[in-house]
Design an enzyme around this catalytic site. Structure first.
Site, PDB file in Angstrom:
ATOM      1  CB  THR A   1     -33.910  60.045 -16.002  1.00 41.59           C
ATOM      2  OG1 THR A   1     -33.448  59.762 -14.693  1.00 41.59           O
ATOM      3  CG2 THR A   1     -35.327  60.592 -15.964  1.00 41.59           C
TER       4      THR A   1
ATOM      5  CB  ALA B   1     -27.382  54.101 -20.490  1.00 39.04           C
TER       6      ALA B   1
ATOM      7  CG  HIS C   1     -41.998  50.478 -21.137  1.00 39.19           C
ATOM      8  ND1 HIS C   1     -41.703  50.568 -22.474  1.00 39.19           N
ATOM      9  CD2 HIS C   1     -40.809  50.429 -20.482  1.00 39.19           C
ATOM     10  CE1 HIS C   1     -40.383  50.581 -22.627  1.00 39.19           C
ATOM     11  NE2 HIS C   1     -39.811  50.497 -21.439  1.00 39.19           N
TER      12      HIS C   1
ATOM     13  CE  LYS D   1     -40.910  54.497 -20.921  1.00 41.99           C
ATOM     14  NZ  LYS D   1     -39.867  55.087 -20.066  1.00 41.99           N
TER      15      LYS D   1
HETATM   16  N1  LIG Z   1     -32.078  53.539 -18.701  1.00 42.66           N
HETATM   17  C1  LIG Z   1     -32.645  52.456 -18.176  1.00 42.66           C
HETATM   18  O1  LIG Z   1     -32.133  51.325 -18.276  1.00 42.66           O
HETATM   19  C2  LIG Z   1     -33.924  52.608 -17.457  1.00 42.66           C
HETATM   20  C3  LIG Z   1     -34.495  53.835 -17.369  1.00 42.66           C
HETATM   21  N2  LIG Z   1     -35.645  54.018 -16.688  1.00 42.66           N
HETATM   22  C4  LIG Z   1     -36.098  55.389 -16.574  1.00 42.66           C
HETATM   23  O2  LIG Z   1     -35.826  55.839 -15.252  1.00 42.66           O
HETATM   24  C5  LIG Z   1     -36.774  56.851 -14.886  1.00 42.66           C
HETATM   25  C6  LIG Z   1     -37.383  56.488 -13.541  1.00 42.66           C
HETATM   26  O3  LIG Z   1     -38.151  55.333 -13.684  1.00 42.66           O
HETATM   27  P1  LIG Z   1     -38.931  54.694 -12.434  1.00 42.66           P
HETATM   28  O4  LIG Z   1     -37.969  54.406 -11.338  1.00 42.66           O
HETATM   29  O5  LIG Z   1     -39.770  53.607 -12.973  1.00 42.66           O
HETATM   30  O6  LIG Z   1     -39.864  55.930 -12.020  1.00 42.66           O
HETATM   31  P2  LIG Z   1     -40.546  56.227 -10.595  1.00 42.66           P
HETATM   32  O7  LIG Z   1     -41.684  57.145 -10.890  1.00 42.66           O
HETATM   33  O8  LIG Z   1     -40.811  54.951  -9.870  1.00 42.66           O
HETATM   34  O9  LIG Z   1     -39.423  57.012  -9.779  1.00 42.66           O
HETATM   35  C7  LIG Z   1     -39.002  58.309 -10.056  1.00 42.66           C
HETATM   36  C8  LIG Z   1     -38.592  58.944  -8.740  1.00 42.66           C
HETATM   37  O10 LIG Z   1     -37.950  60.183  -9.024  1.00 42.66           O
HETATM   38  C9  LIG Z   1     -38.361  61.104  -8.033  1.00 42.66           C
HETATM   39  N3  LIG Z   1     -38.097  62.459  -8.506  1.00 42.66           N
HETATM   40  C10 LIG Z   1     -38.918  63.305  -9.182  1.00 42.66           C
HETATM   41  N4  LIG Z   1     -38.287  64.469  -9.393  1.00 42.66           N
HETATM   42  C11 LIG Z   1     -37.048  64.366  -8.839  1.00 42.66           C
HETATM   43  C12 LIG Z   1     -35.931  65.225  -8.736  1.00 42.66           C
HETATM   44  N5  LIG Z   1     -35.964  66.473  -9.223  1.00 42.66           N
HETATM   45  N6  LIG Z   1     -34.818  64.771  -8.118  1.00 42.66           N
HETATM   46  C13 LIG Z   1     -34.765  63.531  -7.585  1.00 42.66           C
HETATM   47  N7  LIG Z   1     -35.799  62.665  -7.648  1.00 42.66           N
HETATM   48  C14 LIG Z   1     -36.918  63.082  -8.276  1.00 42.66           C
HETATM   49  C15 LIG Z   1     -39.819  60.796  -7.800  1.00 42.66           C
HETATM   50  O11 LIG Z   1     -40.275  61.344  -6.560  1.00 42.66           O
HETATM   51  C16 LIG Z   1     -39.785  59.278  -7.816  1.00 42.66           C
HETATM   52  O12 LIG Z   1     -39.557  58.763  -6.527  1.00 42.66           O
HETATM   53  C17 LIG Z   1     -37.768  56.932 -16.047  1.00 42.66           C
HETATM   54  O13 LIG Z   1     -37.401  57.995 -16.887  1.00 42.66           O
HETATM   55  C18 LIG Z   1     -37.579  55.610 -16.786  1.00 42.66           C
HETATM   56  O14 LIG Z   1     -37.883  55.704 -18.137  1.00 42.66           O
HETATM   57  C19 LIG Z   1     -36.292  52.985 -16.081  1.00 42.66           C
HETATM   58  C20 LIG Z   1     -35.788  51.721 -16.160  1.00 42.66           C
HETATM   59  C21 LIG Z   1     -34.554  51.423 -16.851  1.00 42.66           C
HETATM   60  O1  LIG Z   2     -39.649  53.401 -17.742  1.00 46.77           O
HETATM   61  C1  LIG Z   2     -39.099  52.275 -17.794  1.00 46.77           C
HETATM   62  O2  LIG Z   2     -39.448  51.337 -17.090  1.00 46.77           O
HETATM   63  C2  LIG Z   2     -37.982  52.086 -18.742  1.00 46.77           C
HETATM   64  N1  LIG Z   2     -37.520  53.132 -19.364  1.00 46.77           N
HETATM   65  C3  LIG Z   2     -36.444  53.150 -20.290  1.00 46.77           C
HETATM   66  C4  LIG Z   2     -36.944  53.608 -21.645  1.00 46.77           C
HETATM   67  O3  LIG Z   2     -37.736  54.562 -21.707  1.00 46.77           O
HETATM   68  O4  LIG Z   2     -36.516  53.032 -22.658  1.00 46.77           O
HETATM   69  C5  LIG Z   2     -35.660  51.869 -20.310  1.00 46.77           C
HETATM   70  C6  LIG Z   2     -36.483  50.634 -20.114  1.00 46.77           C
HETATM   71  O5  LIG Z   2     -37.226  50.445 -21.271  1.00 46.77           O
HETATM   72  C7  LIG Z   2     -37.368  50.756 -18.893  1.00 46.77           C
END
Ligand SMILES: NC(=O)C1=CN([C@@H]2O[C@H](COP(=O)(O)OP(=O)(O)OC[C@H]3O[C@@H](n4cnc5c(N)ncnc54)[C@H](O)[C@@H]3O)[C@@H](O)[C@H]2O)C=CC1
Ligand SMILES: O=C(O)C1=N[C@H](C(=O)O)C[C@H](O)C1
Length: 262
Positions: A97, A122, A152, A156
């Site tokens: 996250t 990460a 993105h 997001k």
């Molecule tokens: N580090 C990486 O490689 C990547 C990071 N991300 C990040 O991951 C995060 C999630 O992205 P998505 O899955 O696209 O978002 P999304 O909006 O599809 O899913 C987020 C989920 O978290 C839930 N949620 C909200 N508050 C919560 C809590 N307190 N406890 C547990 N669950 C809770 C929501 O109900 C939702 O189901 C974002 O911050 C995104 O930037 C996304 C892709 C890759």
């Molecule tokens: O929200 C996403 O989808 C992603 N979030 C991460 C970021 O904020 O860099 C990682 C990746 O880019 C996907």
């Protein structure tokens, strides 16, 4: 077997991570957490039929001995409290996250050190993005004029992306502080020059159809260099998450950046 809990399992990344844990021979999914959940067990969802692990909708219901590792793909407003809960309960966090402040990360690092808990935050689990950040840092030693464009999907929540901020931070480690562009430049439309991190401008694009993409543009006298990475599918993040889950308990501190455990 690593016992794993996935927070945010009803979201895009949490869903993909839950499947990865279920399919991995060395991991056991012991619970999933999401405040949006109404079901009692994961198997109530057709795509997880037969996987009868408990579903939590409140963090307080999760017992401290439940899991070894906490995978977090939730939201910028909930990640800090979740990771704090995990560390306080002896569970190693693997955090994808984005959107935490530097102060929040520092506090969690202090807590992990005090409790001797290994963890990883990460900004990006994709190897193409990890390499892009390393290449960009290397290039910035020779090309100090740089702008970052991250692109993105339009669901997001945070901007700029965690990857873009981390790219800028890595570049700032090797580049003397510097403002870019004409010192007299004026925005005739607010935001035209994007965000500014120590003089580096960061531009955020949000479009349907996109997943996660980044370009780092370097310009110099008579030449330019562009480095780009594309994540076309969320499965691309899963090998990085799996490595982190496998290794995170070997550490006794909270690390930032997948490169530290590869
Ligand atoms: N580090 C990486 O490689 C990547 C990071 N991300 C990040 O991951 C995060 C999630 O992205 P998505 O899955 O696209 O978002 P999304 O909006 O599809 O899913 C987020 C989920 O978290 C839930 N949620 C909200 N508050 C919560 C809590 N307190 N406890 C547990 N669950 C809770 C929501 O109900 C939702 O189901 C974002 O911050 C995104 O930037 C996304 C892709 C890759
Ligand atoms: O929200 C996403 O989808 C992603 N979030 C991460 C970021 O904020 O860099 C990682 C990746 O880019 C996907």
């Amino acid at each position: 077997m690593k016992k794993v809990i996935v927070a945010g399992f009803k979201g895009r990344m949490g869903n993909t991570a839950s499947h990865m844990v279920i399919d991995h021979k060395d991991f056991e999914l012991v619970g999933v957490f999401d405040p949006r959940a109404t079901e009692k067990t994961l198997g109530e969802n057709l795509e997880f039929k037969g996987i009868d692990v408990p579903v939590y909708s409140k963090v307080a219901d999760i017992a401290s001995s439940t899991a070894d590792v906490w995978i977090d793909f939730t939201s910028p407003t909930s990640v800090y409290e979740n990771v704090k809960f995990a560390i306080e309960n002896g569970i190693s966090p693997v955090v994808g996250t984005t959107g935490m402040t530097d102060e929040q990360v520092n506090e969690l690092q202090k807590l992990a050190k005090a409790k001797k808990i290994g963890g990883l935050i990460a900004p990006n689990f994709g190897i193409s993005a990890v390499l892009l950040m390393q290449f960009a840092q290397q290039a910035a030693k020779y090309f100090p004029n740089v702008e970052i464009i991250e692109m993105h999907h339009d669901n997001k929540l945070d901007a700029p992306s965690g990857t873009a901020i981390n790219t800028a931070k890595l570049i700032a480690e090797v580049r003397a502080p510097k403002q870019q562009g004409n010192p007299q430049e004026k925005e005739t439309l607010a935001g035209a020059r994007g965000a500014n991190y120590e003089g580096m401008h960061i531009h955020s694009v949000r479009l349907p159809g996109y997943v996660a993409h980044e370009q780092v543009l370097f310009g110099s006298e008579g030449e330019a260099l562009t480095i780009r990475q594309d994540s076309f599918d969320r499965s691309s993040f899963m090998s990085g998450v799996a490595v982190a889950v496998a290794k995170v308990q070997d550490y006794d501190e909270l690390l930032v950046g997948l490169e530290h455990i590869l």
